[in-house]
Motif scaffolding. Structure first.
Motif, short mmCIF file in Angstrom:
data_model
loop_
_atom_site.label_atom_id
_atom_site.label_comp_id
_atom_site.label_asym_id
_atom_site.label_seq_id
_atom_site.Cartn_x
_atom_site.Cartn_y
_atom_site.Cartn_z
N VAL A 522 -2.17 6.90 -12.54
CA VAL A 522 -3.91 5.46 -12.43
C VAL A 522 -3.40 5.26 -10.66
O VAL A 522 -4.28 5.73 -10.37
CB VAL A 522 -3.96 4.31 -12.70
CG1 VAL A 522 -4.85 3.48 -12.47
CG2 VAL A 522 -4.50 4.69 -14.52
N ILE A 523 -2.61 5.11 -10.47
CA ILE A 523 -2.33 4.03 -8.96
C ILE A 523 -2.01 5.81 -8.17
O ILE A 523 -2.81 5.91 -7.25
CB ILE A 523 -0.24 4.01 -8.43
CG1 ILE A 523 -0.33 2.50 -9.81
CG2 ILE A 523 0.02 3.62 -7.80
CD1 ILE A 523 0.08 2.32 -9.97
N PHE A 524 -1.54 6.77 -8.60
CA PHE A 524 -1.85 8.34 -7.81
C PHE A 524 -3.64 8.59 -7.96
O PHE A 524 -2.95 8.60 -6.33
CB PHE A 524 -1.09 9.46 -8.91
CG PHE A 524 -0.53 10.32 -7.64
CD1 PHE A 524 0.40 11.22 -6.83
CD2 PHE A 524 -1.83 11.30 -7.49
CE1 PHE A 524 -0.08 12.13 -5.63
CE2 PHE A 524 -2.00 12.94 -7.32
CZ PHE A 524 -1.16 13.46 -6.63
N ALA A 527 -4.41 6.33 -5.04
CA ALA A 527 -3.74 6.75 -3.83
C ALA A 527 -4.31 8.24 -3.23
O ALA A 527 -4.89 7.99 -1.92
CB ALA A 527 -2.37 6.80 -3.96
N PHE A 528 -4.81 9.22 -4.29
CA PHE A 528 -5.22 9.94 -3.71
C PHE A 528 -6.82 9.84 -3.16
O PHE A 528 -7.27 10.80 -1.84
CB PHE A 528 -5.51 11.13 -5.18
CG PHE A 528 -5.86 12.62 -4.26
CD1 PHE A 528 -5.09 13.84 -3.17
CD2 PHE A 528 -7.51 12.81 -4.53
CE1 PHE A 528 -5.29 14.95 -2.33
CE2 PHE A 528 -7.52 14.01 -4.15
CZ PHE A 528 -7.11 14.98 -3.52
N ARG A 529 -7.62 9.07 -3.35
CA ARG A 529 -9.08 8.46 -2.93
C ARG A 529 -8.49 8.17 -1.39
O ARG A 529 -9.66 8.16 -0.37
CB ARG A 529 -9.71 7.93 -4.05
CG ARG A 529 -9.97 8.75 -5.30
CD ARG A 529 -11.15 8.39 -5.33
NE ARG A 529 -10.99 6.79 -6.36
CZ ARG A 529 -10.64 6.63 -7.79
NH1 ARG A 529 -10.19 7.44 -7.82
NH2 ARG A 529 -9.95 5.11 -7.78
N CYS A 533 -10.08 9.46 1.94
CA CYS A 533 -11.12 7.78 2.94
C CYS A 533 -10.07 7.95 4.35
O CYS A 533 -10.37 7.51 5.47
CB CYS A 533 -11.20 7.06 2.05
SG CYS A 533 -11.78 7.24 1.06
N VAL A 534 -9.00 7.99 4.53
CA VAL A 534 -8.37 7.68 5.98
C VAL A 534 -8.46 8.89 6.77
O VAL A 534 -9.14 8.74 7.66
CB VAL A 534 -7.13 7.46 5.92
CG1 VAL A 534 -6.49 7.01 6.99
CG2 VAL A 534 -6.68 6.08 4.95
N ILE A 551 1.62 -1.96 -4.56
CA ILE A 551 1.76 -0.99 -5.68
C ILE A 551 1.87 -0.10 -5.72
O ILE A 551 2.70 0.93 -6.01
CB ILE A 551 0.38 -1.46 -6.11
CG1 ILE A 551 0.29 -2.59 -7.29
CG2 ILE A 551 -0.08 -0.11 -8.16
CD1 ILE A 551 -1.95 -2.62 -7.35
N ILE A 552 2.00 0.52 -3.95
CA ILE A 552 1.61 2.50 -3.75
C ILE A 552 3.28 2.01 -3.55
O ILE A 552 3.84 2.77 -4.21
CB ILE A 552 1.32 2.16 -2.56
CG1 ILE A 552 -0.50 2.25 -2.85
CG2 ILE A 552 1.61 3.71 -2.24
CD1 ILE A 552 -0.49 3.11 -3.64
#
Length: 773
Positions: A522-524, A527-529, A533-534, A551-552
């Motif tokens: 879920v975290i990965f 983070a990918f999204r 966005c960045v 969390i990252i």
């Protein structure tokens, strides 16, 4: 003094030096006052269960300490480990089992309350104090059951501290038995017994600040008690089975060994309370903290070995890493950090690094986890720069406290800090070239990676510390499959072997691994999204990244700990507890809030706890069922012979574990010891271990004479023992010295007839003392 008796059985136990003992009348007394404690009192007002969970607020965490009680607690209750099964209430259940229905309803309400409750407050502190006491009781129970420590004599207690544990404890003993604390401190800072005839500062070489502090506390405690005329220990006579003679055994804080291990268990008990606060803060709920504690207890055998090896450096150091990561989590989550946060981070770094030489590599993995977050935008540049400054100050403080030990300045950790600071300061200049965001990331990452390696190599050469074996060297030897005498001495030890294939299976049975895999996925995905966005240069979304930094960080740290634990089994010490902390995020609304709106999340959590408890309780029961008693008659005979049949200045050499016991219990000079990191010590040990090679007796004798050795302790088991293929002493020497591979083993020759270069002056079933002619 009251005379007591005990009987020592000779049956085999789980470890070679431990023997099974009866659990009936052999105990001196039963523990009293071991009553049950409740987790939390029922709230006075009835709490209604809402349809949707309420939003929690983050608060400041409270900490506290518990006074140590010398009372030995027996028969640890297991009610807190009994699984709770959530079942749907039906009319049939209400009619036939009204009490069970009411109990389940109360448990569900209490769990719902914990899930909504804020992290701060007296309730959180009370739970943290309870789990700290529970872990302390758990540790002392396992330790006492394994060794029957309370009934051992002073010599037997010293013999239980094998290998480097005995070496560390010997310096505590030196300070305690010295006429004054300062004189004892001077003795260990000008030591001639450990590497005779060299004079070394053992505080600098062996990271002995824990022993210095505990010895000071012990002398202070005993002095105050004597001033008021209060008893600090109780002694009695213990009659052992023939041919063992009667010994005296003492228990209480006035006994040095009991005080020493007691402080260690108190520290690690407090660590468990800190784990609760850590998990609660990370997840945002007290239920998350309880999940962390339960996962730790259910996987206790994979998470720590402090109950079996108290004096090891990790026993003192790791609790401060937990504190350091907790503080760093607070810094990453808080928007406006005060100066005290960074001061606390610096001090916790110092407390983590001072006791353990391997701590710097772990902090290096932490910087390696934080730097990608800084590149992407999960950490503000100003905040990250302050974190780097705090780390650099902590390195300089350790360098000063360790009397200018150059290893602190030549590590990957210190090199990465310098390179990171340079990249932060030069960031704006690199951006002026107008490169794309992705290329900018690659440039910074490449500069950090290669710059750290190059700077580490240069500082090691300049400071002359390239001959030291570090954790990074062992990992490189694993990856490159490089072998020589020194690396084989390490990697043939079970704790430095690869992770057992059964370990992931044990993680899975307690659901720790599946839960962490789901959370990581879920975290990965999130983070990918965020990274996409960045790359789209959305300023608003870039600011949103700052809300998920901690969390990252924990996810990247998990990715760093996993390969370390796979390559070196001992490093499960870092992986397993971190997985337990990550498991708390299963209760996080920030990650799983979308589930809260669709299902009743509390029954799901309690169902997970129920399934975890099945195997978790079995693991705890297996630990509690370990019953043994320390007994090593051959080594006791050896030590007694050395004390009464050799001169006090006679110099000894032999296997590293045995040398630590000889130095501790006889105070005779030795030429080698188990602290194998130093280059000169490795050269000495290589000469000493040549007695197990195929070299000639004359060549070995001449080398031992150069080291001023008077007596050599030959162990017959070392001639034939083989922990795994390629790991017998003879096989290791065949790799190191292939020119003599056709010669007969020297060990076999010495066992038959040691003359004319050696003379056998003592022997028993395990040891043979050879006088060097």
């Amino acid at each position: 003094m009251v005379g007591q008796t005990r009987s020592k059985l000779r049956g085999a136990a789980s470890e070679p030096s431990h023997f099974l003992r009866s659990t009936q009348s052999r105990r001196r007394r039963r523990a009293t006052g071991s009553g049950e404690r409740e987790l939390e009192k029922e709230p006075k007002e009835e709490v209604k269960r809402p349809e949707l969970p309420l939003r929690t607020r983050r608060g400041n965490l409270t900490r506290g300490a518990r006074k140590y009680s010398p009372q030995r607690i027996r028969n640890l209750k297991t009610q807190n480990c009994v699984p709770v099964e959530m079942v749907r209430r039906t009319d049939l259940l209400n009619d036939r089992f009204p009490f069970l229905s009411s109990l389940l309803e109360q448990l569900s309400d209490k769990a719902q309350l914990l899930q909504r409750r804020q992290v701060s407050g007296k309730g959180a502190f009370g739970i943290a104090a309870f789990v700290a006491i529970l872990h302390w009781v758990h540790l002392i129970t396992l330790f006492e059951n394994d060794r029957h420590f309370s009934h051992l004599s002073a010599l037997e207690r010293e013999m239980t501290f094998r290998t480097e544990m005995g070496l560390y404890y010997s310096y505590f003993k030196t300070i305690v038995e010295a006429p004054s604390f300062l004189q004892g401190l001077w003795m260990i800072m000008n030591d001639r017994l450990t590497e005779y005839p060299l004079v070394i500062n053992t505080v600098k070489r062996f990271h002995l600040y824990p022993e210095v502090i505990i010895a000071f506390c012990y002398r202070t405690f005993v002095g105050i008690m004597n001033l008021f005329g209060l008893e600090t220990k109780t002694c009695w006579n213990v009659t052992r089975i023939e041919p063992l003679n009667e010994v005296q055994s003492c228990e209480g804080l006035g006994d040095p060994a009991c005080f020493y291990v007691g402080v260690i268990f108190i520290l690690n008990g407090i660590m468990m309370g800190l784990f609760f606060m850590y998990g609660a803060y990370l997840s945002g709920t007290q239920l998350g903290g309880i999940i962390t504690v339960l996962c730790y207890f259910f996987n206790h055998g994979e998470a720590t070995r402090v109950m079996w090896t108290p004096p090891l450096r990790e026993s003192f150091s790791y609790p401060f890493l937990v504190l350091q990561m907790y503080i760093l989590t607070v810094i990453l989550r808080t928007t406006n950090n005060s100066r005290r946060h960074f001061i606390a981070l610096c001090l916790s770094n110092v407390a983590f690094m001072l006791p353990w030489q391997f701590a710097q590599f772990i902090l290096f993995t932490q910087i390696a986890s934080l730097f990608p977050m800084y590149i992407v935008g999960y950490i503000e540049p100003n905040k990250f720069q302050k974190i780097i400054h705090a780390n650099m100050i902590s390195v300089l403080l350790c360098f000063v406290f360790m009397f200018g030990n150059p290893m602190y300045l030549s590590s990957y950790y210190s090199s990465s800090l310098i390179i990171t600071l340079v990249i932060i300061l030069k960031r704006n200049k690199i951006q002026r070239f107008g490169v794309s965001e992705l290329h900018f990331w690659v440039i910074q990452g490449s500069a950090w990676f290669f710059g750290t390696i190059i700077l580490k190599f240069l500082t090691s050469k300049i400071l002359g510390v390239s001959d030291h074996i570090r954790l990074s060297d062992l990992i490189a030897a694993r990856i490159l499959r490089y072998t020589d005498f020194d690396t084989l001495i390490y990697t043939c030890a079970p704790e430095f072997d690869f992770m057992e294939t059964a370990t992931p299976v044990r993680y899975s049975k307690t659901l720790l691994l599946p839960i962490v895999v789901v959370i990581t996925y879920v975290i990965f995905k999130k983070a990918f999204r965020d990274i996409l966005c960045v790359l789209c240069a959305n300023t608003y979304l870039r600011k949103q990244l700052l809300e998920h930094g901690e969390i990252i960080f924990h996810t990247l740290q998990l990715f760093a700990f996993t390969p370390l634990a796979i390559l070196i089994m001992r490093l499960k010490l870092f992986l397993t507890p971190h997985m337990c902390v990550m498991a708390s995020l299963i209760c996080s609304r920030r990650l799983f809030g979308w589930i809260f709106c669709r299902v009743r999340f509390m029954p799901v959590i309690l169902s997970l706890v129920t399934v975890m408890s099945i195997q978790g309780y079995a693991n705890l029961h297996n630990q509690w069922s370990i019953i043994g008693e320390f007994n090593n008659l051959p080594q006791e005979e050896l030590i007694q012979w050395i004390k009464y049949n050799t001169r006090p200045d006679a110099v000894f050499a032999g296997a590293m574990p045995t040398m630590a016991s000889v130095k501790l219990s006889t105070l005779h000079p030795i030429v080698n010891h188990p602290h194998y990191e130093d280059a000169d010590l490795r050269a000495r040990t290589k000469i000493v271990y040549s007695a197990y090679s195929r070299k000639s007796a004359k060549e070995v004798r001449d080398k031992l004479v150069e080291l001023h050795v008077n007596y050599y302790i030959l162990e017959e088991a070392w001639c034939v023992v083989r922990t795994k293929p390629g790991c017998s002493m003879l096989e290791i020497w065949d790799v190191e010295d292939p020119s003599n591979s056709a010669n007969p083993p020297l060990c076999s020759v010495l066992l038959k007839d040691a003359r004319p270069y050696f003379t056998t002056v003592f022997q028993n079933s395990m040891y043979r003392v050879l006088k060097v002619n």
